[in-house]
Design a protein around this motif. Structure first.
Motif, mmCIF file in Angstrom:
data_model
loop_
_atom_site.group_PDB
_atom_site.id
_atom_site.type_symbol
_atom_site.label_atom_id
_atom_site.label_comp_id
_atom_site.label_asym_id
_atom_site.label_seq_id
_atom_site.Cartn_x
_atom_site.Cartn_y
_atom_site.Cartn_z
ATOM 1 N N ASP A 1 1.218 -0.953 0.039
ATOM 2 C CA ASP A 1 0.229 0.000 -0.156
ATOM 3 C C ASP A 1 1.173 1.361 0.003
ATOM 4 O O ASP A 1 1.573 1.358 0.862
ATOM 5 C CB ASP A 1 -1.382 -0.021 1.261
ATOM 6 N N LEU A 2 1.175 2.002 -1.136
ATOM 7 C CA LEU A 2 1.888 3.131 -1.662
ATOM 8 C C LEU A 2 1.079 3.904 -0.055
ATOM 9 O O LEU A 2 0.088 4.085 0.231
ATOM 10 C CB LEU A 2 1.386 3.743 -2.872
ATOM 11 N N PRO A 3 2.250 5.408 0.166
ATOM 12 C CA PRO A 3 1.469 6.047 1.249
ATOM 13 C C PRO A 3 0.402 7.277 1.120
ATOM 14 O O PRO A 3 0.114 6.942 -0.373
ATOM 15 C CB PRO A 3 2.872 7.354 1.131
ATOM 16 N N GLY A 4 -0.293 7.268 2.391
ATOM 17 C CA GLY A 4 -1.264 7.809 1.494
ATOM 18 C C GLY A 4 -2.814 7.111 0.900
ATOM 19 O O GLY A 4 -3.525 6.887 0.785
ATOM 20 N N HIS A 5 -2.304 5.765 1.317
ATOM 21 C CA HIS A 5 -3.232 4.464 0.783
ATOM 22 C C HIS A 5 -3.339 3.676 1.351
ATOM 23 O O HIS A 5 -2.481 3.258 2.029
ATOM 24 C CB HIS A 5 -2.728 3.882 -0.897
#
Length: 258
Positions: free
Chosen positions: A46-50
């Motif tokens: 999960d990428l940052p902010g996701h």
């Protein structure tokens, strides 16, 4: 599971593959494709902010994100990376910056940092920022984001179960980047032709026949600049080929990852 500040979702056993999702999505959407790819240890990031990851830190640049992904690759032993849309931007940066860690690379709806975007997508992002100020996150923002044009999600209209799943995922997105500008910082980097030529991973670019022209052009650019890059064109498919038609791409992906 968390690795270097990023939430990881794992499934299966075997050689490890890192999977990087598109903007406003998360790793839960990979499940149907993973089920068609047995014999691999699938690791969704999960990428940052996701998804389950924390907020995108202020000032996070694409090279710094690639360093964090490199730490995940080191820890998990993954030497294969697959990215979709914005996830492909991160995957390309990782392959450029840490070629020793990426032996096999898949980039679907390939998105190069700093290249011309679809005009409708740029306009939609501005609309999202205005609506966010008025309503905050929720159904209105999700429905605006998933409307066409731009045709980011048009291909899901032929797959009602997928579209419902994508909508549920986007509904969970926090949209903090619309308030703090963190996405602007993350996408400010620029990929040059010289950068692309530094990629040493065996590369497969995947593009749908119904995708927007910018991404078809990106696939051809990768074919021309990345040594040995091949292009897989998926019929009757839009911007999200790995999600829209997992059964049509699984065999080619498995062969490439091997």
């Amino acid at each position: 599971m968390t690795g270097h500040g990023l939430h990881l979702t794992e499934s299966g056993s075997g050689p490890a593959v890192l999977w990087l999702h598109g903007y406003t999505m998360d790793s839960t959407l990979w499940r149907p494709l993973w089920e068609l790819l047995p014999g691999w240890r699938h690791i969704g990031v999960d990428l940052p902010g996701h998804g389950g990851s924390g907020p995108c830190p202020p000032g996070l640049t694409l090279p710094r994100l690639a360093d964090r992904l490199a730490q995940v690759a080191e820890t998990t032993g993954a030497r294969r990376v697959a990215g979709l849309s914005f996830g492909s931007t991160s995957a390309l940066q990782l392959a450029m910056q840490h070629p020793e860690l990426v032996h096999r690379l898949v980039v679907a709806a390939p998105t190069l940092a700093g290249t011309a975007n679809e005009p409708a997508a740029e306009q939609r992002y501005k609309q999202l920022m205005m609506l966010y100020r008025m309503t905050g996150p929720g159904e209105q923002l999700t429905d605006l984001w998933m409307a066409s044009p731009p045709d980011i999600f048009r291909g899901t209209e032929s797959h009602p179960e997928l579209r419902a799943s994508v909508r549920r995922t986007v509904l969970r997105h926090r949209w903090a980047e619309l308030a703090d500008g963190s996405m602007d910082t993350l996408t400010a980097h620029r990929h040059t032709r010289a950068d692309l030529r530094t990629i040493t991973a065996a590369t497969l670019a995947v593009v749908g026949t119904e995708d927007m022209p910018a991404f078809t052009a990106n696939a051809e650019l990768l074919r021309g600049e990345v040594p040995g890059c091949r292009v897989l064109t998926v019929p009757d498919t839009g911007h999200l080929p790995l999600l829209e038609r997992p059964e049509a791409v699984a065999e080619a992906l498995a062969a490439h990852l091997r």
